[in-house]
Every structure is written in structure tokens, then in C-alpha cells.
Design a protein around this motif. Structure first.
Motif, mmCIF file in Angstrom:
data_model
loop_
_atom_site.group_PDB
_atom_site.id
_atom_site.type_symbol
_atom_site.label_atom_id
_atom_site.label_comp_id
_atom_site.label_asym_id
_atom_site.label_seq_id
_atom_site.Cartn_x
_atom_site.Cartn_y
_atom_site.Cartn_z
ATOM 1 N N SER A 133 62.048 38.864 12.649
ATOM 2 C CA SER A 133 60.882 39.299 11.859
ATOM 3 C C SER A 133 61.110 40.685 11.256
ATOM 4 O O SER A 133 60.745 40.937 10.096
ATOM 5 N N LEU A 167 53.633 40.751 12.434
ATOM 6 C CA LEU A 167 54.012 39.888 13.546
ATOM 7 C C LEU A 167 54.680 40.663 14.693
ATOM 8 O O LEU A 167 54.545 40.287 15.862
ATOM 9 N N TRP A 198 52.390 41.892 17.487
ATOM 10 C CA TRP A 198 51.827 40.722 18.176
ATOM 11 C C TRP A 198 52.836 40.124 19.148
ATOM 12 O O TRP A 198 52.493 39.745 20.279
#
Length: 577
Positions: free
Chosen positions: A70, A37, A40
Motif C-alpha cells: 500500500s 489504508l 488501518w
């Protein structure tokens, strides 16, 4: 190297902790998702906010918060998954090592005798340790990297299918590299494993016979033999390192650079057409680095797979050896008597029978002596009477039942033996006497007196609590035999089997032992192998063996009445008493 049987053997202990394995796999998926993640989110920041110069605080703060969260979750997940997978791996190897050792403890005596001790030790310790590396590396590294690789490729495909196809070409190239590495390094890995087992065997042999080697000035010759093995293993390991250096990181690094160049060219062409985004380039370059690294990690650990494959197949070979068969007849012994009907025994791989056509009755309480020249089969017959070896032909009945049908605990409760080379552990004298048996002090004292061991205990500084050292070398050979006899008598057996029990004791101790045997006569079935014929003078019957057959039998006086007999010549030879 890695085959279906090996995979099945390794998966077997993992199946005992499905819940823990599922939890670790769940954490792995979460950590991998958070890892993927990150790029991204940065791509979204570059193309959505940085390039168009959109500086709205709320969405930027949300992106920053998501990115930090994250990465923290990914870091925590990586730690937990590594810890849990490593524990699962160690538990699996612990179970496997227990299984291997349990199997070794149940192997037939002839298999143990035919296998060098060092090689057997290497299979139980070194080989299972190499499998531990495979478990740990696979679960903690390879599995994580495989999941990361799949997740990155999926993210790439969702972002830009054309660039993802270019990055995915790294996968078949890595597969070819791994295949080439396996073909090139397999024989070298097998040679390393074989040479290490040979080294263990040589070390064990040298340490066990150090006194003889020094006395015969053979230490230099053994050192030279070990040096040659060491050099051979050095070259085999160097060969595997050269192959690893050529085919693993170096090759994949080169391929990764080529694919990166292809990505940049493809991105440049898209830019000329006005369809490329800078954030996409950043994400793909970041992910490509993370695609290369898992592949490099996997291929670098493939040498561990090679060694573990060799070790695992050696363990499978050991587990394939049939265990000693035992009966399921648990009825207690009613009569401690034997009947041998045309008994035949041949050692595995031998060209001729060791024992041939032995027919004999041994009544309960009978004292039977076995004499004969070296190699006549006396000790082998004793092994058959205590079920250490299976008969090859004919029948051996104990208490009217075939001995191979009796449960081990029934035989162990009835039969005690004193081998020619007594087994002595490096613990205390008391521990060596008991060998796991629970006995009162009065029972211990009675066995000590019956075996004429009292003088030794009085001489030792701590009596029964004195440590005996490695293999009991603080005791003389005769004292070790007295200890083995006391250990057997402590169990109050119905049958007592003695193999050269007086061969290494002085004349005074021999006389005491003979008196001890005389007190047991009639109460215990005794079979005594004797080189000193004075030990069996009082036997109810003496069997004279020659080349695996009974050639004479009778009492001492009856056998001496035959001047042309074998026993007569044994008695009158110069070294006889």
C-alpha cells in the motif's frame, strides 16, 4: 477575488484534456486510498495481534505485505499524480497565455495607445504566471489534500463516529481562518499587484527614454520614484506575510493541538469504561496529523489564491476590452480611391472632435498632400485612411465600400503605410524588410532602390543580414524611415500613406525620396503628411488642415497665390525650405 467568471475562465482550457484529467484523478483516488489504508492496517495489527499476543506467521506476513504494497503504491501514485496534474496545469496556462496575447494583438489602436506598455506586458506575463501557480498548486496540492481529507474523515467515521466528530471540528475552524485571512489580506494582495505593474511601467519608461533622462540629468529623479514604489511594494508584501504567519500555520497548529487533546480525553473516558482499543488511538492520532497537514497546506497556499485571484481579475478586465472590429467583405479592391463624407472623429474620452466635417474625394492614382500646424489632425486622418481607428461619425468609403466592412487581409493587401515613428525589430535588416512576406531577391532590390536604401546596405558589414539591435537604434532616424518606406514599397501597394516620411532625412536623401514619389505618381494612390512642404510640391492637391478641419485646398501654385492664406504663411516661415 475568486469569482464565477474567473473559475469559468480557468476551467475552459482544462476541458480540452478530459481523458488526461480523468486518468490523473483516478491515480489520485488510488494513491489516497492506499495512504489511508496504512494506519488501518497497523490498527488491525495492534488490536488483533500485538495486544492479544497472537504471533501466527501467515496473517502477520499478509498484513506486512499489504502494508508495504500500500505504501509503495501510494508513493508511486503521488509521483504520477503530481507529474500529470502539473503537466495539465502547464498546458492550461499555455493555452490561457496564448488567448490573452491573441486578444492583445486584436485590441484597437486607441486602447494600446492609452495603456502603458509595462502594464500591458505585466498582464500578459506576470499575471498569467501567477495563474500558473494557481493551476499547479490547486491541481498538484490542494486537490490532492482535499481528497485525502475526505478519505481520512470517512475512515475515521467508519472506525469510531464519536472520535471522528471531534476531529472533524478542525474543518469549520479552518474555514473561519481562511475567511479571516481573505478579508485581511485581500487589499494588500491587490496593492502588491498594482505596485508591481507600476514598477514594470516605470522600468519600461526609463529604459525606453534613457538617453533623454541622462541628457537632462533626470536619472536620479527616476531612481527616487522607483525607490518609492519599491518601498511601497515591500511594505505591502510584508503586511501579507504578517497576516499569513498569524492566521495560517500558527492558528491551525494551535487548533490541531487542542483537538488532539480532546481526542486523548475522549479516548481516556472510553478506556475507563473498558471500550477503547489502543489501535484505534494510534490510527486516529496518525490520521489527525494527516488531517491537519492538508488543511495547513491548503491555507498556506491561500495567499497564492489571493494573488492569482487579483491577477485573474486583471486578465478578465483585459479580455473584457472590446477587440478591434473588422469587416467580412473579402472582395478584392477594384479601385484604390477614397470618399470621405462629413467625416468626424473623436478620441475616446476627449472633450472635442479631433476631426470635424471632413468631406473629400481621393481618386485612384491621386497624389494628395496634407499640411498644417502640429495638432491639426493630419496624422489622425492618415490613421483613419488605413483603418487603424474607427470613424466616429460620417462615412469613409474605400473602393466605394465603407472601410469598416472590408476584411483586414483585403486592406493589408491594398494599403501600406510609413508611420512617423517606424517600427524596427531587433532582427536582421532583411527580416525587417520582409516582415513575414515572401519576396524574390529582385523584388527586394527594386524596393531598396526605390526607397534610396542602397547606400545604407552597402555600408553595413553584413548587408541585408546585419542585425539592427533593439528598436533599430544602430540606424539613424532617417535610415529607419527609409527602411520603413522600402518595407511598404516591397508589398507593391495600391495605396501608400506616408506620415512625415522626410522629416528626419538630409536634403540629398529628401531630394531622392521626392524623385521616388514622383515615379510612383499616377501608379499608386498616395497621401503624404509633410512638414517639409517641398515633399508635396508636386502633389495633385494639397489640403491645409487647422484644428481638425480643411481650411484650404488646391495645388502648390494656387495656394501660394493667396497671400492671406495659411499655406502661404507656412511656406514663407523661416524654417521652411
Amino acid at each position: 477575488m475568486i469569482n464565477r467568471r474567473l473559475i469559468a475562465m480557468m476551467l475552459r482550457p482544462l476541458g480540452r484534456a478530459p481523458g488526461r484529467l480523468a486518468l490523473a484523478a483516478g491515480v489520485l483516488l488510488v494513491a489516497t486510498g492506499m495512504d489511508v489504508l496504512g494506519p488501518w492496517l497497523i490498527k488491525h495489527y495492534i488490536d488483533g495481534y500485538l495486544v492479544p499476543e497472537d504471533w501466527r506467521l501467515a496473517p502477520l506476513a499478509l498484513l506486512a505485505g499489504l502494508y508495504v504494497a500500500s505504501q509503495l503504491i501510494a508513493a508511486l501514485g503521488r509521483y504520477l499524480q503530481t507529474l500529470w496534474f502539473a503537466r495539465i496545469a502547464l498546458d492550461a496556462v499555455h493555452a490561457l497565455r496564448q488567448r490573452v496575447f491573441r486578444h492583445v494583438m486584436r485590441l484597437p489602436q486607441h486602447v494600446i495607445d492609452a495603456t502603458p506598455t509595462g502594464e500591458m506586458v505585466a498582464r500578459v506575463t506576470n499575471d498569467t504566471d501567477d495563474l500558473r501557480e494557481l493551476y499547479v498548486e490547486f491541481l498538484a496540492t490542494v486537490l490532492q489534500n482535499l481528497v485525502l481529507l475526505v478519505a481520512i474523515l470517512l475512515a475515521m467515521a467508519l472506525m469510531d463516529l464519536q472520535l471522528a466528530a471531534i476531529a472533524a471540528t478542525l474543518i469549520p475552524v479552518a474555514a473561519v481562518v481562511i475567511w479571516g485571512y481573505q478579508r485581511a489580506s485581500g487589499p494588500a494582495a491587490m496593492a502588491v499587484r498594482r505596485l508591481r505593474a507600476d514598477q514594470n511601467a516605470r522600468i519600461n519608461e526609463a529604459i525606453g527614454g534613457m538617453g533623454v533622462l541622462q541628457a537632462f540629468n533626470q536619472t536620479e529623479r527616476f531612481r527616487e520614484r522607483y525607490h518609492r514604489l519599491n518601498v511601497a511594494q515591500y511594505h505591502a508584501r510584508l503586511h501579507t506575510i504578517r497576516i499569513s504567519g498569524l492566521l495560517l500555520r500558527s492558528a491551525l497548529d494551535l487548533v490541531g493541538v487542542i483537538i488532539l487533546a480532546a481526542l486523548l480525553i475522549a479516548y481516556g473516558l472510553d478506556s475507563l469504561q473498558g471500550g477503547a482499543e489502543i489501535g484505534v488511538l494510534y490510527a486516529f492520532v496518525t490520521w489527525l496529523g494527516r488531517v491537519s497537514e492538508p488543511l495547513i497546506e491548503i491555507t498556506q497556499r491561500f495567499n497564492i489564491f489571493q494573488q492569482a485571484g487579483v491577477a485573474g481579475n486583471r486578465i478578465l478586465t483585459l479580455l473584457d476590452r472590446p477587440q478591434a472590429t473588422s469587416g467580412d467583405d473579402h472582395r478584392p479592391i477594384a479601385r484604390a480611391d477614397y470618399r470621405l463624407e462629413q467625416l468626424v472623429f473623436r478620441h475616446q474620452g476627449a472633450a472635442a472632435n479631433t476631426l470635424d466635417d471632413i468631406s473629400l474625394d481621393i481618386a485612384e492614382g491621386h497624389f494628395l498632400g496634407l499640411v498644417g500646424h502640429t495638432g491639426s489632425g493630419k496624422s489622425t486622418l492618415l490613421d483613419l485612411l488605413c483603418a487603424l481607428q474607427p470613424v466616429s461619425g460620417g462615412a469613409l468609403l474605400f473602393d466605394g465600400r465603407r472601410i469598416e466592412t472590408l476584411a483586414p487581409e483585403v486592406l493589408n493587401a491594398a494599403i501600406a503605410s510609413v508611420p512617423q515613428e517606424p517600427f524596427v525589430r531587433s532582427t536582421t535588416l532583411r527580416d525587417n524588410l520582409l516582415m513575414g512576406l515572401e519576396a524574390s531577391e529582385a523584388s527586394i532590390a527594386r524596393a531598396i532602390d526605390e526607397a534610396q536604401l542602397r547606400a545604407l546596405i552597402d555600408r553595413l558589414p553584413d548587408g541585408l543580414e546585419t542585425p539592427l539591435g533593439e528598436r533599430g537604434l544602430t540606424l539613424s532616424t532617417g535610415e529607419r524611415q527609409l527602411l520603413a518606406l522600402a518595407r511598404a514599397l516591397l508589398r507593391r501597394p495600391r495605396v501608400l500613406l506616408l506620415d512625415e516620411a522626410t522629416a528626419s532625412v538630409d536634403s540629398l536623401t529628401e531630394a531622392r525620396l521626392n524623385r521616388a514619389l514622383s515615379t510612383l505618381k499616377g501608379r499608386v494612390t498616395m497621401v503624404v503628411v509633410a512638414h517639409r512642404l517641398s515633399t508635396v510640391i508636386d502633389a495633385d492637391a494639397i489640403l491645409v488642415m487647422q484644428q481638425g478641419r480643411i481650411v484650404e485646398q488646391g495645388s502648390h501654385e494656387a495656394l501660394l497665390s493667396r497671400p492671406d492664406g495659411v499655406y502661404y504663411h507656412l511656406w514663407h516661415q523661416p524654417e521652411a525650405p
